[in-house]
Write an enzyme that holds these catalytic residues in place. Structure first.
Site, PDB file in Angstrom:
ATOM      1  N   HIS A 141      12.302-120.331  91.290  1.00  0.00           N
ATOM      2  CA  HIS A 141      12.065-118.903  91.494  1.00  0.00           C
ATOM      3  C   HIS A 141      10.577-118.578  91.573  1.00  0.00           C
ATOM      4  O   HIS A 141      10.188-117.418  91.661  1.00  0.00           O
ATOM      5  CB  HIS A 141      12.724-118.130  90.334  1.00  0.00           C
ATOM      6  CG  HIS A 141      12.881-116.674  90.570  1.00  0.00           C
ATOM      7  ND1 HIS A 141      12.237-115.723  89.805  1.00  0.00           N
ATOM      8  CD2 HIS A 141      13.608-115.978  91.479  1.00  0.00           C
ATOM      9  CE1 HIS A 141      12.562-114.518  90.217  1.00  0.00           C
ATOM     10  NE2 HIS A 141      13.398-114.635  91.232  1.00  0.00           N
ATOM     11  N   LYS A 199       6.883-118.088  93.084  1.00  0.00           N
ATOM     12  CA  LYS A 199       6.294-117.700  94.370  1.00  0.00           C
ATOM     13  C   LYS A 199       4.813-118.037  94.293  1.00  0.00           C
ATOM     14  O   LYS A 199       4.020-117.290  93.722  1.00  0.00           O
ATOM     15  CB  LYS A 199       6.471-116.208  94.651  1.00  0.00           C
ATOM     16  CG  LYS A 199       7.913-115.754  94.802  1.00  0.00           C
ATOM     17  CD  LYS A 199       8.441-115.226  93.517  1.00  0.00           C
ATOM     18  CE  LYS A 199       9.858-114.703  93.674  1.00  0.00           C
ATOM     19  NZ  LYS A 199      10.468-114.350  92.381  1.00  0.00           N
ATOM     20  N   ASP A 213      -6.589-123.638 100.645  1.00  0.00           N
ATOM     21  CA  ASP A 213      -7.831-124.426 100.535  1.00  0.00           C
ATOM     22  C   ASP A 213      -8.227-124.721  99.096  1.00  0.00           C
ATOM     23  O   ASP A 213      -9.387-125.046  98.818  1.00  0.00           O
ATOM     24  CB  ASP A 213      -8.989-123.714 101.256  1.00  0.00           C
ATOM     25  CG  ASP A 213      -8.732-123.555 102.743  1.00  0.00           C
ATOM     26  OD1 ASP A 213      -8.020-124.405 103.317  1.00  0.00           O
ATOM     27  OD2 ASP A 213      -9.237-122.584 103.340  1.00  0.00           O
ATOM     28  N   HIS A 246      11.311-104.043  91.501  1.00  0.00           N
ATOM     29  CA  HIS A 246      11.468-105.502  91.428  1.00  0.00           C
ATOM     30  C   HIS A 246      10.328-106.176  90.666  1.00  0.00           C
ATOM     31  O   HIS A 246      10.289-107.394  90.544  1.00  0.00           O
ATOM     32  CB  HIS A 246      11.545-106.062  92.856  1.00  0.00           C
ATOM     33  CG  HIS A 246      11.947-107.503  92.940  1.00  0.00           C
ATOM     34  ND1 HIS A 246      11.062-108.513  93.285  1.00  0.00           N
ATOM     35  CD2 HIS A 246      13.143-108.111  92.726  1.00  0.00           C
ATOM     36  CE1 HIS A 246      11.700-109.674  93.294  1.00  0.00           C
ATOM     37  NE2 HIS A 246      12.961-109.471  92.947  1.00  0.00           N
ATOM     38  N   LYS A 305       7.841-107.729  87.835  1.00  0.00           N
ATOM     39  CA  LYS A 305       8.001-108.441  86.568  1.00  0.00           C
ATOM     40  C   LYS A 305       6.667-108.317  85.837  1.00  0.00           C
ATOM     41  O   LYS A 305       5.706-109.014  86.157  1.00  0.00           O
ATOM     42  CB  LYS A 305       8.340-109.915  86.798  1.00  0.00           C
ATOM     43  CG  LYS A 305       9.595-110.138  87.681  1.00  0.00           C
ATOM     44  CD  LYS A 305       9.224-110.318  89.126  1.00  0.00           C
ATOM     45  CE  LYS A 305      10.349-110.883  89.979  1.00  0.00           C
ATOM     46  NZ  LYS A 305      11.634-110.215  89.930  1.00  0.00           N
ATOM     47  N   ASP A 324       0.154-104.067  73.614  1.00  0.00           N
ATOM     48  CA  ASP A 324      -0.943-103.445  72.847  1.00  0.00           C
ATOM     49  C   ASP A 324      -2.120-103.029  73.720  1.00  0.00           C
ATOM     50  O   ASP A 324      -3.237-102.828  73.203  1.00  0.00           O
ATOM     51  CB  ASP A 324      -1.426-104.402  71.751  1.00  0.00           C
ATOM     52  CG  ASP A 324      -0.406-104.588  70.651  1.00  0.00           C
ATOM     53  OD1 ASP A 324       0.475-103.715  70.505  1.00  0.00           O
ATOM     54  OD2 ASP A 324      -0.471-105.614  69.939  1.00  0.00           O
TER      55      ASP A 324
END
Length: 387
Positions: A146, A148, A153, A317, A319, A324
């Site tokens: 999962h 990405k 370079d 979508h 995440k 704090d």
């Protein structure tokens, strides 16, 4: 007849459960995959919360590549944005840039064979990770890459929630405006993204990629950051530790909230200590039953004084976490059982007031376009949804 069918169904369910449970136990015992907490780095970080500027900057980095391009996406579609990316990758490969593309077997199962052959004819190396394999077919089918990750370079890296598909640009009416968070890392820290990509490439292909060209000298930047790469282990422990050490506030954005008892209890314990706990989730859903599976966790949180907001301006979508106001996490892991105990994920934890302020501003904007969830609304759910 009905008894026979019922027995067959029960047998199938048992076999699937046994495959998943035993496969997971064997996999953990053999320690085939390890989670990695990379060293503290100091890089330069850019933050994206919309698809158009992200892909504009992403394509610019691809077009300016001169040595190699390494790409790993969970979902890679053959739609408009996918074809635009493939065209750029073919062009760079013909120019002599080494291009490697790694996709997940499940997430990109419908990536067309024609597009793959066109990429390979142009000189692009294409591989598929996490194919189901014996003896535990169901377990291996559920383990997904999962992550990405893109590395250009060895100096520019990308990670976060965006995949390659038109929906990430808000072009699917049923989902509407797509909200996602992604980051670009330049200089120090990119070597860790590179290392993880090459490990995943070797796992998928057996090919060991080495050489100084992939690890150029990198300058130090302004943002302290640390990458955490998980493979179905340690991520739950890591998040629980963060929540247990929180003193003032926990803000979480996730498309799927199915955390299991440990994380749920860690958040409830934090609230009991006086920590303000805020969750931002999508009102819409892109998978069946995901929202219904999350509902049982909501009432205890609301009763404890946690704030839950449902984003209604499209599909949420991202995440993300802010702890704090001093620690920010942007990555690929959802707060659900799949990400915590099955998937390959990668998250970036940052200690930079400037980046945290940008992420907080995006969260604040999204919360303003959300509806606060109440116990009354939970109790008024339609009967079908309750069932």
């Amino acid at each position: 007849m009905l008894t026979t069918i019922a027995l067959i169904v029960l047998l199938v369910i048992f076999l699937l459960w046994a495959d998943l449970a035993v496969g997971k136990r064997v996999w953990r015992r053999q320690k085939l995959f390890q989670s990695t907490r990379f060293p503290l780095r100091h890089g330069d970080v850019s933050f994206y919360d919309q698809g158009v500027p992200f892909f504009k900057d992403y394509f610019r980095a691809i077009e300016q590549a001169y040595d190699h391009i390494h790409i790993n996406f969970y979902i890679f579609r053959n739609d408009t944005i996918g074809k635009q990316l493939c065209a750029r990758l073919r062009k760079k490969a013909r120019e002599g840039v080494k291009v490697r593309v790694l996709v997940d077997w499940m997430g990109s199962h419908f990536f067309s064979k024609k597009e793959r052959k066109d990429l390979e004819r142009a000189g692009v190396s294409f591989a598929v990770s996490n194919r189901p394999r014996p003896p535990f077919w169901f377990f291996t089918m559920n383990r997904r890459n999962h992550r990405k990750i893109t590395v250009v370079d060895g100096k520019i890296g990308f990670l976060g929630g965006f995949n390659v598909g038109d929906e990430y640009l808000g072009k699917k009416p049923e989902l509407g405006n797509w909200r996602d968070y992604h980051i670009k890392i330049e200089n120090d820290g990119v070597q860790d993204l590179q290392q993880q990509f090459l490990v995943d490439w070797k796992t998928a292909t057996g090919e060991q990629i080495e050489g100084s060209r992939y690890y150029p000298e990198l300058a130090k930047g302004m943002t302290p950051l640390q990458l955490f790469s998980s493979n179905g282990t340690s991520l739950e422990d890591f998040f629980c530790d963060l929540f247990n050490r929180a003193e003032q506030s926990i803000v979480i954005g996730t498309p799927y909230y199915i955390p299991g008892p440990r994380i749920q209890q860690a958040l409830l314990s934090a609230r009991k200590r006086g920590v303000a706990v805020t969750l931002l989730l999508p009102m819409k859903k892109d998978h069946p039953l995901v929202h219904e599976a999350a509902v049982p966790y909501f009432a205890p949180l609301i009763k404890a004084g946690c704030d839950i907001y449902m984003y209604y301006q499209g599909f949420y979508h991202a995440k993300v976490m802010i702890i704090d106001g001093t620690l920010c996490d942007v990555g690929t892991a959802n707060l659900d059982r799949r990400s915590l105990v099955l998937n390959n994920e990668i998250n970036c934890f940052m200690h930079d007031p400037a980046i945290i302020a940008r992420v907080r501003a995006a969260l604040t904007r999204d919360i303003r376009q959300s509806e606060r969830l109440t116990l009354r609304r939970l109790r008024r759910r339609p009967l079908v949804q309750r069932l």
